[in-house]
Design a protein around this motif. Structure first.
Motif, PDB file in Angstrom:
ATOM      1  N   GLY A   1       1.972  26.583 -37.764  1.00  0.00           N
ATOM      2  CA  GLY A   1       2.175  25.404 -36.934  1.00  0.00           C
ATOM      3  C   GLY A   1       3.209  25.685 -35.868  1.00  0.00           C
ATOM      4  O   GLY A   1       4.260  26.274 -36.150  1.00  0.00           O
TER       5      GLY A   1
ATOM      6  N   GLY B   1       5.313  23.606 -33.260  1.00  0.00           N
ATOM      7  CA  GLY B   1       5.780  22.349 -32.695  1.00  0.00           C
ATOM      8  C   GLY B   1       7.199  22.544 -32.205  1.00  0.00           C
ATOM      9  O   GLY B   1       7.474  23.452 -31.432  1.00  0.00           O
TER      10      GLY B   1
ATOM     11  N   GLY C   1      -0.715  22.628 -33.907  1.00  0.00           N
ATOM     12  CA  GLY C   1       0.537  22.235 -33.270  1.00  0.00           C
ATOM     13  C   GLY C   1       0.456  22.223 -31.760  1.00  0.00           C
ATOM     14  O   GLY C   1      -0.291  22.997 -31.148  1.00  0.00           O
TER      15      GLY C   1
END
Length: 239
Positions: free
Chosen positions: A116, A118, A206
């Motif tokens: 992910g 982010g 993400g």
């Protein structure tokens, strides 16, 4: 009875209706800032399932707003085991619910590396039996840029193109920060293969992942992995 899924991150809220067949419906993304206007765009329904890694005040604001729009709220927390997933952490609360749900949504019978991108870059390894073998957390490329700019304002906050050996500071920053993330993913794949005896499937999700995709090995793109995990959580815990 209409059920909605809510994924509250550090920069935006993603939400989607849960379809009758248990799949995730059309996803809405709502940016949130210091103003309360983002709450006006919330849907209404019967049941809301919520996962949040945002600051407490933003989470409370969302929950208060949803209380006026839904009959029942379910706030999701990380669990030691659910469905096929068994997490590696001794203390479930120490594993972010976004990581937990992304793994739950993508967990199958094949080893997987769930990445992910982010605010942070997170990497989690699953074996073919659904056991979480642990993970990594690092700054995302964007957070690296922000940290460098905060300490040295002459370094640009954005801009530049990736190159293996850049010929300009803008390009060197883009190349270094993206390259650090790429190297960590590639290293994790290499070690995972040695640990499991098989190359895991690479799953990417993400908001910051798009810039890395063209330079990564073959992978599946799962932009709504957390919402998929919420749908699976609902099927296992509520339905």
């Amino acid at each position: 009875m209409t059920t909605w899924l809510f994924d509250l991150g550090n920069t935006r809220l993603k939400c989607a209706p849960l379809e009758p067949d248990g799949s995730v419906g059309e996803v809405r993304a709502i940016a949130h800032d210091d103003a309360d206007g983002w709450l006006d765009a919330l849907p209404a329904g019967a049941v809301a399932c919520i996962a949040s890694v945002a600051a407490p005040e933003r989470r409370v604001a969302l929950l208060d707003a949803l209380c006026a729009r839904f009959q029942r709220l379910h706030r999701v927390h990380t669990e030691t085991a659910l469905g096929p997933l068994r997490i590696a952490y001794a203390e479930p609360a120490h594993l972010g619910v976004d990581r937990f749900l992304a793994m739950l949504g993508l967990c199958g019978s094949t080893p997987a590396l769930v990445v992910g991108v982010g605010t942070a870059l997170t990497i989690d390894l699953l074996d073919g039996a659904g056991r979480h073998r642990g993970g990594r957390i690092a700054p995302s490329p964007q957070l690296m840029r922000e940290a460098l700019h905060a300490r040295a304002v002459q370094l640009p906050l954005a801009g530049g193109d990736y190159a293996e050996f850049a010929d300009d500071t803008h390009h060197a920053l883009a190349s270094g920060c993206d390259g650090a993330a790429l190297a960590l993913v590639e290293r994790s794949l290499h070690v995972a293969q040695a640990l499991l005896g098989a190359t895991p499937l690479l799953h990417l999700h993400g908001g910051g992942a798009a810039a890395l995709r063209s330079r990564l090995p073959a992978h599946t793109w799962a932009p709504d992995a957390v919402l998929q995990g919420l749908a699976r959580w609902h099927a296992l815990r509520i339905a």
